[in-house]
Design a protein around this motif. Structure first.
Motif, PDB file in Angstrom:
ATOM      1  N   GLY A  10     -30.371  34.884  -6.350  1.00 19.88           N
ATOM      2  CA  GLY A  10     -29.331  35.583  -7.075  1.00 19.88           C
ATOM      3  C   GLY A  10     -28.077  34.782  -7.351  1.00 19.88           C
ATOM      4  O   GLY A  10     -27.086  35.331  -7.841  1.00 19.88           O
ATOM      5  N   LYS A  11     -28.085  33.475  -7.036  1.00 18.06           N
ATOM      6  CA  LYS A  11     -26.923  32.617  -7.298  1.00 18.06           C
ATOM      7  C   LYS A  11     -27.429  31.249  -7.720  1.00 18.06           C
ATOM      8  O   LYS A  11     -28.343  30.694  -7.093  1.00 18.06           O
ATOM      9  CB  LYS A  11     -26.041  32.522  -6.051  1.00 18.06           C
ATOM     10  N   ILE A  70     -14.212  22.445  -4.310  1.00 22.90           N
ATOM     11  CA  ILE A  70     -14.166  22.746  -5.739  1.00 22.90           C
ATOM     12  C   ILE A  70     -14.424  24.224  -6.039  1.00 22.90           C
ATOM     13  O   ILE A  70     -14.174  24.672  -7.147  1.00 22.90           O
ATOM     14  CB  ILE A  70     -15.160  21.863  -6.529  1.00 22.90           C
ATOM     15  N   ASP A  71     -14.907  24.976  -5.057  1.00 26.60           N
ATOM     16  CA  ASP A  71     -15.107  26.405  -5.256  1.00 26.60           C
ATOM     17  C   ASP A  71     -15.306  27.063  -3.894  1.00 26.60           C
ATOM     18  O   ASP A  71     -15.598  26.381  -2.897  1.00 26.60           O
ATOM     19  CB  ASP A  71     -16.333  26.661  -6.144  1.00 26.60           C
ATOM     20  N   THR A  72     -15.146  28.366  -3.854  1.00 31.01           N
ATOM     21  CA  THR A  72     -15.362  29.103  -2.607  1.00 31.01           C
ATOM     22  C   THR A  72     -15.789  30.531  -2.914  1.00 31.01           C
ATOM     23  O   THR A  72     -15.433  31.072  -3.967  1.00 31.01           O
ATOM     24  CB  THR A  72     -14.082  29.111  -1.736  1.00 31.01           C
ATOM     25  N   TRP A  73     -16.553  31.114  -2.000  1.00 33.06           N
ATOM     26  CA  TRP A  73     -16.946  32.517  -2.145  1.00 33.06           C
ATOM     27  C   TRP A  73     -17.345  33.082  -0.777  1.00 33.06           C
ATOM     28  O   TRP A  73     -17.759  32.327   0.112  1.00 33.06           O
ATOM     29  CB  TRP A  73     -18.103  32.675  -3.141  1.00 33.06           C
ATOM     30  N   MET A 113      -9.824  22.124  -9.260  1.00 29.54           N
ATOM     31  CA  MET A 113      -9.362  23.371  -8.634  1.00 29.54           C
ATOM     32  C   MET A 113      -8.815  23.061  -7.236  1.00 29.54           C
ATOM     33  O   MET A 113      -9.494  22.425  -6.425  1.00 29.54           O
ATOM     34  CB  MET A 113     -10.525  24.362  -8.527  1.00 29.54           C
ATOM     35  N   GLN A 114      -7.584  23.487  -6.980  1.00 24.03           N
ATOM     36  CA  GLN A 114      -6.969  23.264  -5.683  1.00 24.03           C
ATOM     37  C   GLN A 114      -7.173  24.496  -4.814  1.00 24.03           C
ATOM     38  O   GLN A 114      -6.638  25.571  -5.110  1.00 24.03           O
ATOM     39  CB  GLN A 114      -5.474  22.971  -5.855  1.00 24.03           C
ATOM     40  N   ILE A 115      -7.958  24.366  -3.762  1.00 24.70           N
ATOM     41  CA  ILE A 115      -8.241  25.493  -2.878  1.00 24.70           C
ATOM     42  C   ILE A 115      -7.792  25.132  -1.476  1.00 24.70           C
ATOM     43  O   ILE A 115      -8.210  24.115  -0.919  1.00 24.70           O
ATOM     44  CB  ILE A 115      -9.748  25.835  -2.873  1.00 24.70           C
ATOM     45  N   SER A 116      -6.925  25.931  -0.917  1.00 25.80           N
ATOM     46  CA  SER A 116      -6.437  25.666   0.435  1.00 25.80           C
ATOM     47  C   SER A 116      -7.242  26.453   1.448  1.00 25.80           C
ATOM     48  O   SER A 116      -7.839  27.488   1.125  1.00 25.80           O
ATOM     49  CB  SER A 116      -4.951  26.033   0.547  1.00 25.80           C
ATOM     50  N   ILE A 117      -7.254  25.963   2.671  1.00 35.36           N
ATOM     51  CA  ILE A 117      -7.942  26.635   3.764  1.00 35.36           C
ATOM     52  C   ILE A 117      -6.885  27.133   4.735  1.00 35.36           C
ATOM     53  O   ILE A 117      -6.101  26.347   5.263  1.00 35.36           O
ATOM     54  CB  ILE A 117      -8.906  25.688   4.501  1.00 35.36           C
ATOM     55  N   GLU A 118      -6.846  28.418   4.963  1.00 35.06           N
ATOM     56  CA  GLU A 118      -5.876  28.981   5.894  1.00 35.06           C
ATOM     57  C   GLU A 118      -6.448  28.929   7.308  1.00 35.06           C
ATOM     58  O   GLU A 118      -7.461  29.571   7.596  1.00 35.06           O
ATOM     59  CB  GLU A 118      -5.559  30.428   5.524  1.00 35.06           C
ATOM     60  N   ASN A 159     -17.420  32.519   5.030  1.00 39.55           N
ATOM     61  CA  ASN A 159     -16.932  31.997   3.762  1.00 39.55           C
ATOM     62  C   ASN A 159     -17.598  30.666   3.471  1.00 39.55           C
ATOM     63  O   ASN A 159     -17.758  29.837   4.379  1.00 39.55           O
ATOM     64  CB  ASN A 159     -15.414  31.818   3.794  1.00 39.55           C
ATOM     65  N   PHE A 160     -17.995  30.482   2.223  1.00 39.83           N
ATOM     66  CA  PHE A 160     -18.637  29.238   1.806  1.00 39.83           C
ATOM     67  C   PHE A 160     -17.660  28.432   0.965  1.00 39.83           C
ATOM     68  O   PHE A 160     -17.014  28.973   0.060  1.00 39.83           O
ATOM     69  CB  PHE A 160     -19.897  29.522   0.991  1.00 39.83           C
TER      70      PHE A 160
END
Length: 227
Positions: free
Chosen positions: A159-160, A132-135, A1-6, A119-120
């Motif tokens: 809960g997670k 690899i993931d964010t939430w 998963m490609q996740i960018s950070i703004e 944000n994690f």
């Protein structure tokens, strides 16, 4: 998963350690980035985070002087500068070591009554800053989780699955007899160095370091010698 950070102004980026911080600096050279230099799975915990009692317990856990510990602790900086940031980005991977540190950090943010956005970013467990993931994180349960798990050593449903798996491993890790000590006992005929490498590979989900692995081995050897 490609996740960018703004990149955003007034955002503090907190990483799991020095290696991740250095890797993130290459991606975000203008950002404010600090490593969360703690190993909360070791030693004891107290109710109030980043206080004098907390600092003393951490120094004792690492076997260093208080002055040496404070040189690397993020506590003083966070206590002083947190109000200046409207948002926090947290970068930790999925082993027990990082989960326990994340719980501690989020509990501290609740104790500090932090009101900004959080944000994690879940990192690949390779020492870098590969996401690899964010939430988004909503505060409200983490101080209770910290008190129950780290202070009282009792289960807690966060809960997670990210947190719950790490909590389960931590509670096993803190037992006198656990999965690690059982493996050492069953493989005690191995050379110490070979056993150390096997422990780190087999118990990667704990985030087991060479120092922690050696401590477990030495404790087993001492126990055998005392019989």
């Amino acid at each position: 998963m490609q996740i960018s950070i703004e990149p955003k102004p007034h955002t503090l980026h907190i990483t799991s350690g020095e290696a991740a911080a250095e890797a993130l600096r290459h991606k975000l050279p203008q950002a404010d980035i600090i490593p969360f230099n703690e190993a909360m799975c070791e030693g004891s915990a107290c109710a109030e985070i980043f206080t004098n009692e907390f600092y003393q317990l951490r120094a004792a856990a690492y076997g260093v002087t208080l002055q040496s510990y404070l040189l690397k602790s993020p506590g003083g900086w966070l206590n002083a500068m947190l109000p200046a940031y409207k948002a926090l980005n947290l970068y930790f991977d999925y082993d027990m070591f990082c989960v326990v540190n994340t719980i501690t950090l989020l509990a501290f943010l609740e104790q500090a009554q932090y009101k900004g956005q959080i944000n994690f970013y879940l990192l690949e467990a390779n020492g870098g800053a590969d996401i690899i993931d964010t939430w988004p994180v909503k505060l409200g349960i983490y101080n209770e989780c910290y008190q129950q798990v780290l202070v009282n050593r009792q289960p807690f449903d966060a809960g997670k699955s990210y947190f719950n798996k790490g909590i389960e491993l931590y509670l096993d890790y803190k037992k006198e007899a656990n999965r690690i000590t059982a493996y050492i006992a069953a493989n005690s005929a191995l050379d110490k160095q070979e056993l150390l490498y096997k422990l780190m590979a087999r118990f990667a989900d704990y985030g087991l370091t060479d120092i922690a692995a050696a401590r477990f081995i030495d404790a087993h050897l001492q126990k055998v010698a005392d019989k």
